[in-house]
Design a protein around this motif. Structure first.
Motif, mmCIF file in Angstrom:
data_model
loop_
_atom_site.group_PDB
_atom_site.id
_atom_site.type_symbol
_atom_site.label_atom_id
_atom_site.label_comp_id
_atom_site.label_asym_id
_atom_site.label_seq_id
_atom_site.Cartn_x
_atom_site.Cartn_y
_atom_site.Cartn_z
ATOM 1 N N HIS A 139 52.236 20.905 3.141
ATOM 2 C CA HIS A 139 51.210 21.269 4.113
ATOM 3 C C HIS A 139 50.142 20.177 4.200
ATOM 4 O O HIS A 139 49.687 19.837 5.302
ATOM 5 C CB HIS A 139 50.563 22.599 3.733
ATOM 6 N N LEU A 146 49.113 14.978 11.201
ATOM 7 C CA LEU A 146 48.542 15.478 12.446
ATOM 8 C C LEU A 146 47.555 14.481 13.042
ATOM 9 O O LEU A 146 47.401 14.389 14.264
ATOM 10 C CB LEU A 146 47.839 16.818 12.189
ATOM 11 N N GLN A 164 44.689 21.575 20.581
ATOM 12 C CA GLN A 164 44.232 22.941 20.319
ATOM 13 C C GLN A 164 44.205 23.765 21.605
ATOM 14 O O GLN A 164 44.607 24.936 21.624
ATOM 15 C CB GLN A 164 42.849 22.894 19.677
ATOM 16 N N GLU A 167 47.797 24.602 22.594
ATOM 17 C CA GLU A 167 48.310 25.675 21.746
ATOM 18 C C GLU A 167 47.754 27.031 22.180
ATOM 19 O O GLU A 167 48.479 28.034 22.195
ATOM 20 C CB GLU A 167 47.948 25.397 20.282
ATOM 21 N N ARG A 200 50.614 27.425 14.740
ATOM 22 C CA ARG A 200 50.326 26.434 13.700
ATOM 23 C C ARG A 200 49.669 27.142 12.521
ATOM 24 O O ARG A 200 48.810 28.001 12.679
ATOM 25 C CB ARG A 200 49.401 25.355 14.264
ATOM 26 N N SER A 201 50.069 26.765 11.324
ATOM 27 C CA SER A 201 49.511 27.360 10.109
ATOM 28 C C SER A 201 49.412 26.289 9.037
ATOM 29 O O SER A 201 50.423 25.708 8.641
ATOM 30 C CB SER A 201 50.388 28.509 9.615
ATOM 31 N N LYS A 204 51.731 23.129 8.952
ATOM 32 C CA LYS A 204 52.920 23.347 9.778
ATOM 33 C C LYS A 204 52.489 23.507 11.233
ATOM 34 O O LYS A 204 51.683 24.363 11.567
ATOM 35 C CB LYS A 204 53.690 24.587 9.313
ATOM 36 N N ARG A 205 53.063 22.710 12.095
ATOM 37 C CA ARG A 205 52.636 22.702 13.484
ATOM 38 C C ARG A 205 53.269 23.833 14.283
ATOM 39 O O ARG A 205 54.281 24.417 13.873
ATOM 40 C CB ARG A 205 52.983 21.348 14.110
ATOM 41 N N LEU A 206 52.648 24.127 15.410
ATOM 42 C CA LEU A 206 53.179 25.128 16.317
ATOM 43 C C LEU A 206 54.598 24.755 16.718
ATOM 44 O O LEU A 206 54.908 23.581 16.951
ATOM 45 C CB LEU A 206 52.285 25.226 17.547
ATOM 46 N N SER A 207 55.482 25.765 16.812
ATOM 47 C CA SER A 207 56.858 25.496 17.227
ATOM 48 C C SER A 207 57.288 26.496 18.285
ATOM 49 O O SER A 207 56.796 27.630 18.328
ATOM 50 C CB SER A 207 57.810 25.560 16.022
ATOM 51 N N GLU A 222 57.664 16.732 17.808
ATOM 52 C CA GLU A 222 56.496 17.359 17.232
ATOM 53 C C GLU A 222 55.340 17.251 18.195
ATOM 54 O O GLU A 222 55.240 16.265 18.932
ATOM 55 C CB GLU A 222 56.151 16.735 15.891
ATOM 56 N N PRO A 223 54.425 18.225 18.231
ATOM 57 C CA PRO A 223 54.288 19.349 17.325
ATOM 58 C C PRO A 223 55.052 20.584 17.738
ATOM 59 O O PRO A 223 54.862 21.652 17.182
ATOM 60 C CB PRO A 223 52.792 19.644 17.363
#
Length: 228
Positions: A139, A146, A164, A167, A200-201, A204-207, A222-223
């Motif tokens: 992480h 990032l 952001q 997302e 995203r957490s 770990k990026r948004l998927s 990515e992301p």
């Protein structure tokens, strides 16, 4: 190098001194011995990291030592609060707060990006509660990556804010479809407006998981990622 280790071995009895204290002493000596050649320094650091991974983390000093070690491995800074129960892992663009109790048990983990208030991250809390330091390190690496962008910190902040906003828009689109249909994960992938979204957490990026036709090339980038 050998003379340094010999003096430490003679001066301190390993049967009466915990490994964590011995490793801390070695690090302090290394910081003072600026003339040590880079090859010997890196070899000693590697040995210390191997020892730390082999030791169980059962106390506050052991926990903070491990966190500071992980920070160094990822090219990040670190420091402790005056009472030693908060460990801050820092960079120019973000920082991670690890809150511990006096026994070294985890209380919370928070992540703060540049200019933002720290927010608790349940995934990082889970990893550190389980002493899963490898996943925690991944992480941190993700957070570092990032911001691996061209430009200065001001430009990187603008790019992060743009990401952001994207997302947020995708999450709203996904939420509207899910609320209207109460679809299963498979139905979201097959028919959802943006597919199946995982926010995203931590690092770990948004998927996105979406269905594509066979005659359409799916590019993983990515992301976000997509799969047919």
């Amino acid at each position: 190098m050998s003379s340094l280790l010999e003096r430490l071995h003679v001066k301190f009895n390993p049967n009466s001194r915990p490994w964590t204290e011995t490793m801390k002493l070695v690090r302090q000596v290394m910081e003072k011995r600026i003339v040590m050649n880079s090859g010997g320094h890196q070899h000693l650091v590697s040995c210390l990291e191997t020892l730390q991974k082999a030791l169980k983390v059962t106390s506050l000093p052991a926990m903070t030592d491990r966190l500071e070690s992980i920070a160094r491995q990822n090219g990040l800074g670190s420091h402790l609060s005056p009472n030693g129960t908060e460990c801050y892992i820092t960079s120019d663009m973000f920082y991670v707060e690890v809150h511990l109790d006096p026994a070294g048990q985890l209380c919370d983990v928070k992540v703060a990006h540049h200019g933002e208030q720290p927010v608790s991250c349940p995934e990082l809390v889970q990893h550190l509660s389980e002493r899963n330091f490898d996943e925690f390190s991944k992480h941190l690496k993700g957070l570092v990556n990032l911001y691996k962008l061209p430009g200065d910190n001001k430009l990187k902040t603008k790019m992060y804010l743009a990401l952001q906003s994207l997302e947020l828009d995708l999450s709203k689109m996904a939420g509207m479809y899910w609320q209207a249909t109460n679809a299963s994960p498979l139905e979201k992938i097959l028919h959802g407006s943006v597919g199946y979204l995982t926010p995203r957490s931590g690092g770990k990026r948004l998927s996105l998981a979406v269905k594509v036709h066979l005659d359409v090339m799916c590019i993983s980038r990515e992301p976000m990622w997509c799969s047919g």
